[in-house]
Design an enzyme around this catalytic site. Structure first.
Site, short mmCIF file in Angstrom:
data_model
loop_
_atom_site.label_atom_id
_atom_site.label_comp_id
_atom_site.label_asym_id
_atom_site.label_seq_id
_atom_site.Cartn_x
_atom_site.Cartn_y
_atom_site.Cartn_z
N LYS A 34 0.85 -1.20 0.00
CA LYS A 34 0.00 0.00 0.00
C LYS A 34 0.88 1.24 0.00
O LYS A 34 2.09 1.15 0.23
CB LYS A 34 -0.93 -0.02 1.22
CG LYS A 34 -0.18 -0.04 2.54
CD LYS A 34 -1.08 -0.41 3.71
CE LYS A 34 -0.28 -0.51 4.99
NZ LYS A 34 -1.01 -1.17 6.07
N TYR A 255 15.84 29.23 8.56
CA TYR A 255 14.57 29.84 9.00
C TYR A 255 14.46 29.85 10.52
O TYR A 255 14.78 28.87 11.19
CB TYR A 255 13.38 29.05 8.44
CG TYR A 255 13.16 29.28 6.97
CD1 TYR A 255 12.79 30.53 6.49
CD2 TYR A 255 13.30 28.24 6.06
CE1 TYR A 255 12.57 30.74 5.13
CE2 TYR A 255 13.08 28.43 4.71
CZ TYR A 255 12.71 29.69 4.26
OH TYR A 255 12.49 29.89 2.92
C1 LIG Z 1 -0.15 -2.21 6.62
C2 LIG Z 1 -0.68 -3.52 7.08
C3 LIG Z 1 0.16 -4.64 7.21
C4 LIG Z 1 1.65 -4.56 7.05
O1 LIG Z 1 2.21 -4.10 8.25
P1 LIG Z 1 3.78 -3.93 8.47
O2 LIG Z 1 3.89 -3.46 9.86
O3 LIG Z 1 4.23 -2.90 7.49
O4 LIG Z 1 4.40 -5.26 8.22
C5 LIG Z 1 -0.44 -5.85 7.53
N1 LIG Z 1 -1.78 -5.94 7.75
C6 LIG Z 1 -2.60 -4.88 7.66
C7 LIG Z 1 -4.05 -5.06 7.92
C8 LIG Z 1 -2.09 -3.64 7.33
O5 LIG Z 1 -2.90 -2.58 7.26
#
Ligand SMILES: *Cc1c(COP(=O)(O)O)cnc(C)c1O
Length: 363
Positions: A34, A255
């Site tokens: 994702k 800044y």
């Molecule tokens: C993002 C996500 C993962 C992956 O998690 P990591 O900590 O990056 O390994 C697994 N399951 C769900 C439901 C997620 O939303």
């Protein structure tokens, strides 16, 4: 000369980390990609991982469609299912696998023109309290899903709120709830493990693993904790020193004049800032690799540049190579110094010109 700031994506390391996942988890693996594969480029990562995994997981229909358009044919799980009934048509035409976390999504499935029974992941809320059916509602949800012949295999999943700590006690109650629910159903496959579970709680194993962060070579545990596995960082952010000057005691940099020199200070300018994904909240002293040593960040991070103290590094100057994160400084270190986690920093690093490496070829 072009602006020297680059994101390097080392696909050979992605492969290495994925093989490590396979060693830790004997069952099937869904690679979680994702948010553009945590900033690494989802199509590129999916194509690289496709021979090594059993499917992918994403957060939205748009992400899934991009993978299908790129001819990724493995199963793709929508981690939050559909957000609206209108998405169901695309789910069917693209052969996507939805999570079902709420009863209205079951109605959507029943109303859809499903041709052959589709696999569905049924989400149990074991304590995270974001998505999923409460344990006492899972059996009715399962029964309702199973009616009507639209749903094929159901995979029972949950997501832990505290998998990143090595404290097993925090996982016992959610695990107990999950197993209790599982005992009420006919035999189904399960999915429990994100990176934190795979790395820190090897005793907890469902059928399907769902690693994200560790594929990219980062351990979700607090930075500085002992490295638990041989993970290799897939992303490096590099640049060069592009300008320098020496300021007197009492003069300030950047800044808000946050940094004021306590000694005559040689300031190096690096053309990388928060528009490149380097956190603006990084404090004074955040380590940055300049040549062969670490220089402290001084002054506020700007949109497209930041400044370091080169006073103790006479050999460094214009053109000296810089690594903002990667091999010499872990992205978790930059994240923790900035009050956030590697997940967020990686996701933000999208703007710098990307160079993709298959094998080792450091600049
Ligand atoms: C993002 C996500 C993962 C992956 O998690 P990591 O900590 O990056 O390994 C697994 N399951 C769900 C439901 C997620 O939303």
């Amino acid at each position: 000369m072009t602006r020297p700031t680059r994101i390097h994506i080392h696909l050979d390391r992605l492969v290495h980390n994925c093989r490590l996942v396979r060693k830790l988890h004997p069952g099937p693996v869904l690679a979680v990609i994702k948010a553009n594969a945590y900033g690494h480029g989802d199509v590129l990562c999916a194509k690289t991982l496709a021979p090594l995994v059993d499917g992918f997981a994403v957060a939205s229909l748009e992400e899934a469609c991009r993978l299908r358009d790129a001819e990724i044919q493995l199963p793709i799980l929508l981690l939050a299912g559909v957000f609206d009934p209108s998405e169901m048509e695309m789910v069917l035409t693209h052969g996507l696998t939805p999570v079902v976390h709420a009863s209205w999504q079951i109605d959507v499935l029943h109303n859809a023109s499903v041709k052959s029974p589709m696999p569905v992941w049924l989400k149990v809320d074991t304590g995270m309290h974001r998505l999923g059916f409460l344990p006492e509602h899972v059996l009715p949800a399962f029964q309702s899903l199973s009616h009507g012949g639209k749903v094929g295999p159901v995979i029972l999943m949950t997501h832990f709120a505290n998998a990143d700590t090595s404290d097993d006690a925090l996982l016992q109650e959610p695990l107990r709830k999950f197993r209790h629910v599982l005992g009420q159903l006919p035999p189904v496959e399960t999915s429990l493990s994100n990176s934190g579970v795979l790395l820190g709680h090897p005793g907890i194993q469902g059928d399907w693993a769902r690693p994200g962060l560790m594929l990219f070579g980062v351990d979700p545990a607090a930075p500085g904790a002992a490295t638990r596995q041989d993970l290799q960082p897939v992303m490096r952010l590099t640049s060069c020193v592009s300008a320098e000057r020496t300021i007197d005691v009492g003069e300030s940099v950047g800044y808000g004049s946050r940094f004021t020199a306590q000694r005559r200070t040689r300031v190096g300018v690096i053309p990388c800032g928060y528009a490149d994904g380097y956190p603006r909240s990084a404090p004074e002293g955040t380590p940055i690799q300049v040549g062969n040593s670490l220089a402290p960040l001084i002054g506020r991070v700007s949109m497209d540049m930041l400044t370091v103290d080169l006073t103790d590094m006479p050999q460094a100057g214009i053109g000296t190579p810089v690594e903002l994160w990667g091999d010499s400084v872990a992205v978790s270190t930059v994240a923790a110094a900035s009050g956030t986690v590697a997940y967020e920093v990686l996701c933000q690093a999208r703007r710098a010109a990307v160079q993709v490496h298959w094998a080792e070829d450091m600049p």
